[in-house]
Design a protein around this motif. Structure first.
Motif, PDB file in Angstrom:
ATOM      1  N   GLN A 110     -11.717   6.447  -1.119  1.00 29.57           N
ATOM      2  CA  GLN A 110     -12.780   6.623  -2.068  1.00 29.57           C
ATOM      3  C   GLN A 110     -13.811   7.769  -1.693  1.00 29.57           C
ATOM      4  O   GLN A 110     -13.862   7.855  -0.599  1.00 29.57           O
ATOM      5  N   ASP A 111     -14.027   8.423  -2.762  1.00 30.25           N
ATOM      6  CA  ASP A 111     -14.654   9.505  -2.424  1.00 30.25           C
ATOM      7  C   ASP A 111     -16.155   9.263  -1.991  1.00 30.25           C
ATOM      8  O   ASP A 111     -16.767   8.167  -2.213  1.00 30.25           O
ATOM      9  N   GLY A 112     -16.875  10.232  -1.148  1.00 30.67           N
ATOM     10  CA  GLY A 112     -18.015   9.826  -0.658  1.00 30.67           C
ATOM     11  C   GLY A 112     -19.241   9.654  -1.468  1.00 30.67           C
ATOM     12  O   GLY A 112     -20.155   8.782  -1.118  1.00 30.67           O
ATOM     13  N   SER A 113     -19.300  10.420  -2.622  1.00 31.50           N
ATOM     14  CA  SER A 113     -20.420  10.200  -3.412  1.00 31.50           C
ATOM     15  C   SER A 113     -20.465   8.617  -4.010  1.00 31.50           C
ATOM     16  O   SER A 113     -21.426   8.105  -4.080  1.00 31.50           O
ATOM     17  N   PRO A 129     -12.272  17.421  -0.531  1.00 34.83           N
ATOM     18  CA  PRO A 129     -11.961  16.788   0.536  1.00 34.83           C
ATOM     19  C   PRO A 129     -11.169  15.422   0.656  1.00 34.83           C
ATOM     20  O   PRO A 129     -11.128  14.807  -0.696  1.00 34.83           O
ATOM     21  N   VAL A 130     -10.629  14.920   1.684  1.00 34.85           N
ATOM     22  CA  VAL A 130      -9.851  13.461   1.460  1.00 34.85           C
ATOM     23  C   VAL A 130     -10.948  12.758   2.197  1.00 34.85           C
ATOM     24  O   VAL A 130     -11.013  12.618   3.434  1.00 34.85           O
ATOM     25  N   ILE A 131     -11.424  11.681   1.538  1.00 34.41           N
ATOM     26  CA  ILE A 131     -12.721  10.891   2.133  1.00 34.41           C
ATOM     27  C   ILE A 131     -12.237   9.443   1.911  1.00 34.41           C
ATOM     28  O   ILE A 131     -11.570   9.081   0.824  1.00 34.41           O
ATOM     29  N   LEU A 132     -12.312   8.715   3.020  1.00 35.72           N
ATOM     30  CA  LEU A 132     -11.910   7.177   3.010  1.00 35.72           C
ATOM     31  C   LEU A 132     -13.109   6.267   3.278  1.00 35.72           C
ATOM     32  O   LEU A 132     -14.252   6.835   3.955  1.00 35.72           O
TER      33      LEU A 132
END
Length: 389
Positions: free
Chosen positions: A204-207, A145-148
């Motif tokens: 920036q990745d969610g994790s 996924p593309v996470i911001l």
């Protein structure tokens, strides 16, 4: 480019990767020689290549050969598409399939083939993840996924979603971290959007966001991101606390864009060359996001999965322990040391922190967390250490 021509281009790039060239390098080389290819063509070829690398073993089984051509044939079979519509030989498409190719191929059988990983890694994967190994392996076969990350110094999550919509980008909040939003449409426009250019969001990745949210930063603290890379984690920390921020990386060039990104985000980060770190010590918090296998991020960099071998994994664990021991000497009395990886593998996570506390007097870990590969984030690990005396 026609769809068939895009497949032919992907075949050429995949052959270069299978010969040992890094995927990004192979794609760049192809793009430089394909001036006729538009941005949509380049994106489509990249998507073909990365998906074939995520599923390299299963596609090779289905396609009958571990070649660029075999992988793309296997990809079409896996998707239930008719290969004859693309393997036509017309308009720069790949040549038609011959009788031997049509008869070749089989369903994946072994665990390594089904899970799309080297055989030696299957056991380590199961030992690290237990009942979650199969699900993690299957998640790594899919596109990430593309996470911001929303910079709450500038905008709230609803404000960012509205601002993105003005650039025809759709996004939605996700639960993994309070600042995380997932882009659901037009992700490739983010870097040109007003929300990004004014510092309101960062990729920036969610994790990774969740891990940074799990760290305590006292007001006025001195914080060092010891393996900063591009600086995304120190920027995430700086967005939510008033402190003095330092970043260091053994490869100083990786931080070249950090001062401009920090200024855009409304914070200041002091970038330190290797010889400058001790001069500014001690620090109240030292974060070590160490070099690792990247196994939690293999859906983003799938060729890394096929370059890892047992010797490299051992080499990485030695480096990780050495970095922790170096960083521990920089922490102020009463301060905290944090260890992070984007790895799913126990040898790089629990085994390293156990060995660190056994070999380094005066430290104990009081917090650990794992984040699985999911539709909100990559695989990630975090441990926090404090003084034991």
């Amino acid at each position: 480019m026609t769809p068939g021509a895009r497949v032919a281009a992907a075949i050429g790039v995949l052959d270069a990767v299978l010969d040992g060239q890094p995927a990004e390098q192979a794609l760049t080389g192809w793009a430089r020689g394909a001036r006729y290819a538009g941005s949509g063509d380049r994106a489509a070829v990249r998507d073909h290549v990365f998906q074939a690398l995520r599923c390299r073993r299963s596609y090779a089984c289905l396609g009958g050969a571990e070649t660029g051509r075999g992988l793309m044939f296997g990809a079409l079979r896996a998707a239930g598409s008719d290969p004859d519509t693309l393997f036509t030989g017309a308009g720069h498409a790949p040549p038609p399939l011959d009788a031997a190719e049509r008869q070749a191929g089989r369903a994946p059988e072994s665990d390594g083939e089904r899970m799309d990983m080297p055989d030696w890694l299957v056991e380590a994967f199961r030992a690290s993840l237990g009942d979650g190994a199969e699900a993690a392996a299957q998640a790594l076969r899919q596109r990430a996924p593309v996470i911001l990350r929303v910079n709450e110094r500038i905008n709230s999550v609803p404000q960012v979603i509205e601002k993105l919509s003005q650039d025809d980008i759709e996004a939605e909040p996700v639960t993994i971290a309070p600042t995380a939003v997932r882009v659901t449409r037009n992700a490739r426009r983010v870097a040109r959007s007003a929300a990004y250019l004014d510092g309101g969001v960062e990729l920036q990745d969610g994790s990774s966001q969740a891990a940074m949210a799990a760290l305590d930063v006292p007001t006025g603290a001195r914080v060092l991101d010891y393996c900063a890379g591009g600086g995304g984690k120190v920027l995430a920390l700086a967005a939510r606390a008033e402190a003095t921020w330092y970043a260091h990386d053994a490869d100083v060039g990786r931080m070249k864009d950090l001062p401009a990104r920090a200024a855009r985000a409304g914070v200041q980060v002091h970038c330190l060359a290797p010889g400058q770190v001790a001069r500014h010590a001690p620090y109240d918090l030292v974060l070590c996001d160490v070099p690792c296998s990247g196994s939690g991020t293999w859906r983003r960099a799938p060729d890394a999965k096929w370059r890892l071998d047992p010797d490299r994994l051992t080499e990485l664990t030695r480096l990780q322990l050495a970095i922790l021991q170096e960083a521990a000497a920089l922490v102020a009395p009463g301060g905290e040391l944090a260890y992070a990886t984007c790895s799913l593998l126990r040898p790089e996570n629990e085994s390293v922190i156990k060995k660190f506390t056994e070999e380094t007097v005066g430290w104990k870990y009081f917090f650990t967390a794992r984040w699985p590969v999911s539709d909100e984030g990559d695989g990630f690990f975090l441990a926090r250490f404090g003084h034991s005396g």
